[in-house]
Design an enzyme around this catalytic site. Structure first.
Site, PDB file in Angstrom:
ATOM      1  N   GLU A 149     -13.409   0.073   7.821  1.00  0.00           N
ATOM      2  CA  GLU A 149     -13.556  -1.264   7.411  1.00  0.00           C
ATOM      3  C   GLU A 149     -12.679  -2.170   8.530  1.00  0.00           C
ATOM      4  O   GLU A 149     -11.793  -1.918   9.071  1.00  0.00           O
ATOM      5  CB  GLU A 149     -12.429  -1.503   6.052  1.00  0.00           C
ATOM      6  CG  GLU A 149     -12.422  -3.191   5.594  1.00  0.00           C
ATOM      7  CD  GLU A 149     -13.856  -3.572   5.614  1.00  0.00           C
ATOM      8  OE1 GLU A 149     -14.678  -3.236   4.920  1.00  0.00           O
ATOM      9  OE2 GLU A 149     -13.879  -4.638   6.173  1.00  0.00           O
ATOM     10  N   CYS A 260      -1.987  -2.066  10.881  1.00  0.00           N
ATOM     11  CA  CYS A 260      -3.167  -1.267  11.421  1.00  0.00           C
ATOM     12  C   CYS A 260      -3.019  -0.983  12.925  1.00  0.00           C
ATOM     13  O   CYS A 260      -3.175  -0.056  13.366  1.00  0.00           O
ATOM     14  CB  CYS A 260      -4.465  -2.008  11.281  1.00  0.00           C
ATOM     15  SG  CYS A 260      -4.933  -2.111   9.648  1.00  0.00           S
ATOM     16  N   ARG A 325       4.643  -5.732   7.673  1.00  0.00           N
ATOM     17  CA  ARG A 325       4.701  -4.205   8.095  1.00  0.00           C
ATOM     18  C   ARG A 325       4.377  -4.381   9.557  1.00  0.00           C
ATOM     19  O   ARG A 325       3.384  -4.964  10.219  1.00  0.00           O
ATOM     20  CB  ARG A 325       3.586  -3.400   7.311  1.00  0.00           C
ATOM     21  CG  ARG A 325       3.469  -3.132   6.061  1.00  0.00           C
ATOM     22  CD  ARG A 325       2.568  -2.055   5.669  1.00  0.00           C
ATOM     23  NE  ARG A 325       1.511  -2.870   5.235  1.00  0.00           N
ATOM     24  CZ  ARG A 325       0.391  -2.327   4.631  1.00  0.00           C
ATOM     25  NH1 ARG A 325       0.077  -0.977   4.081  1.00  0.00           N
ATOM     26  NH2 ARG A 325      -0.926  -3.323   4.238  1.00  0.00           N
TER      27      ARG A 325
HETATM   28  P1  NAD Z   1      -2.423  -0.436   1.206  1.00  0.00           P
HETATM   29  O1  NAD Z   1      -1.193   0.426   1.053  1.00  0.00           O
HETATM   30  O2  NAD Z   1      -2.321  -1.899   0.927  1.00  0.00           O
HETATM   31  O3  NAD Z   1      -3.245   0.213  -0.335  1.00  0.00           O
HETATM   32  C1  NAD Z   1      -3.294   1.573  -0.430  1.00  0.00           C
HETATM   33  C2  NAD Z   1      -3.399   1.765  -1.978  1.00  0.00           C
HETATM   34  O4  NAD Z   1      -3.689   3.131  -2.309  1.00  0.00           O
HETATM   35  C3  NAD Z   1      -2.067   1.446  -2.741  1.00  0.00           C
HETATM   36  O5  NAD Z   1      -2.267   0.548  -3.701  1.00  0.00           O
HETATM   37  C4  NAD Z   1      -1.649   2.947  -3.173  1.00  0.00           C
HETATM   38  O6  NAD Z   1      -1.026   2.759  -4.395  1.00  0.00           O
HETATM   39  C5  NAD Z   1      -3.096   3.488  -3.413  1.00  0.00           C
HETATM   40  N1  NAD Z   1      -3.118   4.974  -3.499  1.00  0.00           N
HETATM   41  C6  NAD Z   1      -2.452   5.939  -2.788  1.00  0.00           C
HETATM   42  N2  NAD Z   1      -2.671   7.272  -3.221  1.00  0.00           N
HETATM   43  C7  NAD Z   1      -3.595   7.126  -4.004  1.00  0.00           C
HETATM   44  C8  NAD Z   1      -4.082   8.057  -5.031  1.00  0.00           C
HETATM   45  N3  NAD Z   1      -4.201   9.288  -5.032  1.00  0.00           N
HETATM   46  N4  NAD Z   1      -4.999   7.583  -5.995  1.00  0.00           N
HETATM   47  C9  NAD Z   1      -5.370   6.263  -6.348  1.00  0.00           C
HETATM   48  N5  NAD Z   1      -4.645   5.167  -5.368  1.00  0.00           N
HETATM   49  C10 NAD Z   1      -3.980   5.661  -4.366  1.00  0.00           C
HETATM   50  O7  NAD Z   1      -3.234  -0.048   2.386  1.00  0.00           O
HETATM   51  P2  NAD Z   1      -4.560  -1.113   2.850  1.00  0.00           P
HETATM   52  O8  NAD Z   1      -3.809  -1.852   3.785  1.00  0.00           O
HETATM   53  O9  NAD Z   1      -5.472  -1.328   2.142  1.00  0.00           O
HETATM   54  O10 NAD Z   1      -5.162   0.092   3.819  1.00  0.00           O
HETATM   55  C11 NAD Z   1      -6.184   1.046   3.392  1.00  0.00           C
HETATM   56  C12 NAD Z   1      -6.986   1.791   4.575  1.00  0.00           C
HETATM   57  O11 NAD Z   1      -7.731   0.810   4.997  1.00  0.00           O
HETATM   58  C13 NAD Z   1      -5.922   2.391   5.380  1.00  0.00           C
HETATM   59  O12 NAD Z   1      -6.619   3.595   6.004  1.00  0.00           O
HETATM   60  C14 NAD Z   1      -5.932   1.557   6.608  1.00  0.00           C
HETATM   61  O13 NAD Z   1      -5.792   1.774   7.967  1.00  0.00           O
HETATM   62  C15 NAD Z   1      -7.161   0.755   6.581  1.00  0.00           C
HETATM   63  N6  NAD Z   1      -7.630  -0.790   6.999  1.00  0.00           N
HETATM   64  C16 NAD Z   1      -6.608  -1.643   6.648  1.00  0.00           C
HETATM   65  C17 NAD Z   1      -6.786  -2.736   6.928  1.00  0.00           C
HETATM   66  C18 NAD Z   1      -5.825  -3.816   6.536  1.00  0.00           C
HETATM   67  O14 NAD Z   1      -5.891  -5.091   6.996  1.00  0.00           O
HETATM   68  N7  NAD Z   1      -4.649  -3.610   5.742  1.00  0.00           N
HETATM   69  C19 NAD Z   1      -7.917  -3.292   7.661  1.00  0.00           C
HETATM   70  C20 NAD Z   1      -8.942  -2.356   7.730  1.00  0.00           C
HETATM   71  C21 NAD Z   1      -8.549  -0.963   7.473  1.00  0.00           C
END
Ligand code: NAD
Length: 432
Positions: A149, A260, A325
């Site tokens: 993403e 990120c 973060r």
């Molecule tokens: P986040 O921390 O906001 O959300 C992750 C969610 O996963 C949490 O709500 C957590 O409770 C849940 N979770 C963890 N283990 C779980 C399990 N076993 N079952 C169900 N739920 C579970 O993370 P995010 O910022 O959304 O990032 C997610 C991924 O996307 C990462 O790899 C990140 O690098 C990538 N990413 C993030 C962004 C961004 O801007 N935040 C953009 C592109 C890609």
């Protein structure tokens, strides 16, 4: 379009935004999270994160019965055409690599409950080779797809709905299904780049690293500009107008941060070391950013004197998000208070609650800009929130001890501040 039944595991910035947007495009989506309070909050219409326009879109799709929330993947596994994994992949503090424990826990759950052929799409950012490892664990009953993403917090809905491109790494057999998943995008002319899983995984790291390099570059240019009476904004226009360079991600500031860039670059460094690849340029991006934060902290320390109070406007790592973060604002505050010489007072429209978890009671928090600035010797504009471009300089002057402002985002109305007798310092220009 023929709708798909989608389970998205991980309902954070990426999972909730992607799930809601897929529902908006007509798919039937269940967003799953292990955090019960998050799921019960969402069922009650309470958003766990701030993202412009997200709340309305969630409510609309819940009402349309295309968007659902659950804590239990097992209940939805058999019924899903696709399972998308969007859990966090934080940094592993021990070695700077990627902590994949949340991914493995979901993979384990899928593996234990798998009863039919399942397509598992990895949307989380994972090191090259991870999808192949997952494929080996899940075996022939599963097809593992890489679909990183690229959305940016603060602009996430727009980025998801109108991305520059979609990247998919998968077997040729899965292309048809992925085209169905993204049929709305494809019908609007958005390009899907198909490749293999490992290339797709590396594209994500390469993109973030390149963008971070642009930010580190313009910040080093700012550092040069400030010492020789060059205006960084003119320099930005001069180089950014070259179409080979482009003017995006060339905003000078206090350094990059967020959930990120730092972790993805660290992860790429860790990965490239494991395979003995040359990574000197990549390493220098992190080094340059760390130095940038130290440089801005020192600039602030030069402006004020021991015992002074400083007001920070903005705590989030950028505007339009509640995410702090690895926010440069927070790191700079930590640098300043570690010296024990200053009192820091903070205001942020959305980031206070998450900042409290990091800064605790080492600073004072305010929900009003002018109260935060009362009695201070310097205001630092640390995040480019819109409201900081319209600060009332006359009102600020009345409450401040000394009318001084250091705008590390170059957003304030300089003329207005100067007219009201402020000492103004910007990023990347000495002659304000
Ligand atoms: P986040 O921390 O906001 O959300 C992750 C969610 O996963 C949490 O709500 C957590 O409770 C849940 N979770 C963890 N283990 C779980 C399990 N076993 N079952 C169900 N739920 C579970 O993370 P995010 O910022 O959304 O990032 C997610 C991924 O996307 C990462 O790899 C990140 O690098 C990538 N990413 C993030 C962004 C961004 O801007 N935040 C953009 C592109 C890609």
């Amino acid at each position: 379009m023929s709708e798909l039944k989608i389970s998205i595991v991980g309902t954070g910035y990426v999972g909730l935004v992607s799930g809601t947007c897929f529902a908006e495009m007509g798919h039937n989506v269940v967003c799953i999270d292990s955090d019960e309070s998050k799921v019960s909050g969402l069922k009650a219409g309470k958003m766990p994160i701030y993202e412009p326009d997200l709340e309305d879109m969630v409510i609309r799709n819940v009402d349309n019965q295309r968007l659902h929330f659950s804590t239990n993947l097992k209940d939805h596994l058999q019924d899903s055409d696709l399972v998308i994994i969007a859990v966090g992949t934080p940094i592993n503090m021990k070695d700077g690599g990627t902590n994949l424990e949340y991914i493995w826990s979901v993979v384990d759950e899928i593996s234990r409950n798998l009863a039919k052929e399942t397509i598992v799409v990895i949307k989380s950012t994972v090191p090259p080779g991870t999808c192949n490892l997952i494929q080996n664990i899940l075996g022939e009953k599963c097809y593992v797809v890489s679909n990183p993403e690229f959305l940016r917090e603060g602009n996430a809905i727009k980025d998801f709905m109108i991305p520059d491109r979609i990247v998919v790494g998968c077997d040729q057999k899965i292309v048809g299904l992925m085209n169905r998943l993204y049929s709305d995008h494809i019908s609007r002319g958005i390009r899907v780049v198909y490749t293999n899983c490992t290339t797709s995984e590396l594209i994500k790291y390469a993109s973030n690293t390149f963008l971070a390099a642009k930010i580190a570059f313009i910040n080093e240019m700012s550092s040069i500009a400030e010492r020789i009476d060059v205006n960084i904004m003119d320099l930005k226009e001069g180089i950014g107008s070259d179409s080979r360079i482009g003017n995006k991600f060339l905003e000078p500031g206090p350094g990059f941060g967020g959930s990120c860039f730092p972790k993805d670059i660290m992860s790429l460094i860790n990965f490239s070391e494991k395979i003995n690849a040359n990574n000197s340029l990549i390493k220098s991006i992190i080094e340059s950013n760390n130095l940038r934060i130290i440089e801005v902290s020192s600039n602030i320390a030069e402006i004020v004197k021991e015992g002074d109070s400083i007001c920070f406007l903005g705590l989030t790592y950028k505007a339009n998000t509640d995410d702090v973060r690895t926010s440069p604002a927070v790191s700079i505050i930590q640098n300043l208070i570690s010296k024990g010489k200053y009192l820091v007072k903070c205001y942020d429209p959305l980031g206070i609650e998450s900042a409290k978890l990091i800064l605790k009671d080492s600073v004072e928090y305010y929900d009003d800009i002018y109260e935060a600035a009362r009695g201070v010797s310097l205001v630092v504009v640390a995040t480019e929130w819109d409201e900081f471009s319209n600060l009332d300089s006359a009102k600020l002057k009345v409450v401040m001890k000394t009318p001084r402002i250091y705008d590390v985002r170059n957003v304030i109305n300089v003329k207005n501040f100067k007219a009201n007798g402020f000492e103004v310092r910007l990023i990347g220009s000495v002659n304000v």
